[in-house]
Scaffold this motif. Structure first.
Motif, PDB file in Angstrom:
ATOM      1  N   ASP A 219      16.912  65.544 111.627  1.00  0.00           N
ATOM      2  CA  ASP A 219      16.063  64.788 112.553  1.00  0.00           C
ATOM      3  C   ASP A 219      15.684  65.640 113.761  1.00  0.00           C
ATOM      4  N   GLU A 220      16.625  66.430 114.264  1.00  0.00           N
ATOM      5  CA  GLU A 220      16.363  67.286 115.419  1.00  0.00           C
ATOM      6  C   GLU A 220      15.344  68.377 115.072  1.00  0.00           C
ATOM      7  N   GLN A 221      15.497  69.000 113.912  1.00  0.00           N
ATOM      8  CA  GLN A 221      14.548  70.027 113.482  1.00  0.00           C
ATOM      9  C   GLN A 221      13.165  69.424 113.252  1.00  0.00           C
ATOM     10  N   SER A 222      13.125  68.236 112.680  1.00  0.00           N
ATOM     11  CA  SER A 222      11.865  67.556 112.420  1.00  0.00           C
ATOM     12  C   SER A 222      11.143  67.241 113.728  1.00  0.00           C
ATOM     13  N   ALA A 223      11.889  66.788 114.727  1.00  0.00           N
ATOM     14  CA  ALA A 223      11.301  66.511 116.044  1.00  0.00           C
ATOM     15  C   ALA A 223      10.752  67.793 116.662  1.00  0.00           C
ATOM     16  N   MET A 224      11.453  68.907 116.475  1.00  0.00           N
ATOM     17  CA  MET A 224      10.991  70.190 117.008  1.00  0.00           C
ATOM     18  C   MET A 224       9.707  70.633 116.307  1.00  0.00           C
ATOM     19  N   VAL A 225       9.637  70.458 114.997  1.00  0.00           N
ATOM     20  CA  VAL A 225       8.422  70.791 114.258  1.00  0.00           C
ATOM     21  C   VAL A 225       7.257  69.940 114.762  1.00  0.00           C
ATOM     22  N   ASN A 226       7.490  68.638 114.970  1.00  0.00           N
ATOM     23  CA  ASN A 226       6.425  67.765 115.483  1.00  0.00           C
ATOM     24  C   ASN A 226       5.949  68.226 116.851  1.00  0.00           C
ATOM     25  N   ALA A 227       6.880  68.586 117.731  1.00  0.00           N
ATOM     26  CA  ALA A 227       6.507  69.036 119.070  1.00  0.00           C
ATOM     27  C   ALA A 227       5.676  70.315 118.994  1.00  0.00           C
ATOM     28  N   LYS A 228       6.098  71.255 118.167  1.00  0.00           N
ATOM     29  CA  LYS A 228       5.350  72.507 118.012  1.00  0.00           C
ATOM     30  C   LYS A 228       3.963  72.245 117.423  1.00  0.00           C
ATOM     31  N   LEU A 229       3.905  71.352 116.443  1.00  0.00           N
ATOM     32  CA  LEU A 229       2.632  71.025 115.811  1.00  0.00           C
ATOM     33  C   LEU A 229       1.666  70.400 116.812  1.00  0.00           C
ATOM     34  N   VAL A 230       2.157  69.494 117.647  1.00  0.00           N
ATOM     35  CA  VAL A 230       1.318  68.872 118.671  1.00  0.00           C
ATOM     36  C   VAL A 230       0.758  69.931 119.611  1.00  0.00           C
ATOM     37  N   LEU A 231       1.603  70.861 120.055  1.00  0.00           N
ATOM     38  CA  LEU A 231       1.142  71.889 120.980  1.00  0.00           C
ATOM     39  C   LEU A 231       0.149  72.849 120.324  1.00  0.00           C
ATOM     40  N   LEU A 232       0.388  73.225 119.078  1.00  0.00           N
ATOM     41  CA  LEU A 232      -0.545  74.104 118.375  1.00  0.00           C
ATOM     42  C   LEU A 232      -1.913  73.444 118.195  1.00  0.00           C
ATOM     43  N   LEU A 233      -1.899  72.174 117.765  1.00  0.00           N
ATOM     44  CA  LEU A 233      -3.165  71.475 117.550  1.00  0.00           C
ATOM     45  C   LEU A 233      -3.873  71.162 118.869  1.00  0.00           C
ATOM     46  N   ALA A 234      -3.096  70.855 119.906  1.00  0.00           N
ATOM     47  CA  ALA A 234      -3.699  70.618 121.224  1.00  0.00           C
ATOM     48  C   ALA A 234      -4.385  71.884 121.721  1.00  0.00           C
ATOM     49  N   ASN A 235      -3.746  73.023 121.525  1.00  0.00           N
ATOM     50  CA  ASN A 235      -4.360  74.282 121.924  1.00  0.00           C
ATOM     51  C   ASN A 235      -5.637  74.531 121.125  1.00  0.00           C
ATOM     52  N   HIS A 236      -5.614  74.205 119.849  1.00  0.00           N
ATOM     53  CA  HIS A 236      -6.795  74.390 119.005  1.00  0.00           C
ATOM     54  C   HIS A 236      -7.948  73.491 119.464  1.00  0.00           C
ATOM     55  N   ILE A 237      -7.637  72.244 119.797  1.00  0.00           N
ATOM     56  CA  ILE A 237      -8.665  71.313 120.284  1.00  0.00           C
ATOM     57  C   ILE A 237      -9.201  71.793 121.631  1.00  0.00           C
ATOM     58  N   GLY A 238      -8.292  72.053 122.544  1.00  0.00           N
ATOM     59  CA  GLY A 238      -8.652  72.666 123.815  1.00  0.00           C
ATOM     60  C   GLY A 238      -9.310  71.778 124.851  1.00  0.00           C
ATOM     61  N   ASP A 239      -9.935  70.704 124.466  1.00  0.00           N
ATOM     62  CA  ASP A 239     -10.662  69.823 125.387  1.00  0.00           C
ATOM     63  C   ASP A 239      -9.678  68.812 125.977  1.00  0.00           C
ATOM     64  N   ILE A 240      -9.340  68.995 127.257  1.00  0.00           N
ATOM     65  CA  ILE A 240      -8.335  68.158 127.909  1.00  0.00           C
ATOM     66  C   ILE A 240      -8.726  66.683 127.882  1.00  0.00           C
ATOM     67  N   SER A 241     -10.000  66.368 128.044  1.00  0.00           N
ATOM     68  CA  SER A 241     -10.407  64.955 128.042  1.00  0.00           C
ATOM     69  C   SER A 241     -10.169  64.324 126.665  1.00  0.00           C
ATOM     70  N   VAL A 242     -10.417  65.056 125.598  1.00  0.00           N
ATOM     71  CA  VAL A 242     -10.143  64.551 124.245  1.00  0.00           C
ATOM     72  C   VAL A 242      -8.643  64.375 124.056  1.00  0.00           C
ATOM     73  N   LEU A 243      -7.859  65.330 124.534  1.00  0.00           N
ATOM     74  CA  LEU A 243      -6.403  65.230 124.410  1.00  0.00           C
ATOM     75  C   LEU A 243      -5.858  64.033 125.194  1.00  0.00           C
ATOM     76  N   ARG A 244      -6.418  63.774 126.373  1.00  0.00           N
ATOM     77  CA  ARG A 244      -5.994  62.602 127.158  1.00  0.00           C
ATOM     78  C   ARG A 244      -6.318  61.301 126.412  1.00  0.00           C
ATOM     79  N   GLN A 245      -7.510  61.245 125.811  1.00  0.00           N
ATOM     80  CA  GLN A 245      -7.885  60.054 125.034  1.00  0.00           C
ATOM     81  C   GLN A 245      -6.898  59.847 123.886  1.00  0.00           C
ATOM     82  N   ALA A 246      -6.552  60.922 123.196  1.00  0.00           N
ATOM     83  CA  ALA A 246      -5.613  60.840 122.067  1.00  0.00           C
ATOM     84  C   ALA A 246      -4.242  60.374 122.537  1.00  0.00           C
ATOM     85  N   MET A 247      -3.759  60.902 123.659  1.00  0.00           N
ATOM     86  CA  MET A 247      -2.446  60.504 124.166  1.00  0.00           C
ATOM     87  C   MET A 247      -2.438  59.030 124.568  1.00  0.00           C
TER      88      MET A 247
END
Length: 74
Positions: A39-67
């Protein structure tokens, strides 16, 4: 740019016969990514995935809408 809430999954060069198939492929890959992890490793993978995809999207306003949308039903 507003957050796209319509199905938007695809894979270049692959033909799909149902609109849900690309999403199913993504879900299968996501589940496989977590296979065998604690469960801990899975949570870490999710956190890394969110950050990688957020960086790829790059548009802060879109990221705020998603959050905001992600929090609504929690």
């Amino acid at each position: 740019m507003p957050l796209n809430l319509n199905p938007n999954f695809s894979e270049p060069g692959k033909r799909y016969f149902h609109t849900f198939s690309p999403g199913d492929d993504f879900y299968e890959a996501l589940i496989e990514t977590h296979h065998g992890l604690s469960d801990e490793q899975s949570a870490m993978v999710n956190a890394k995935l969110v950050l990688l995809l957020a960086n790829h999207i790059g548009d802060i306003s879109v990221l705020r809408q998603a959050m905001e949308l992600a929090r609504v039903s929690v």
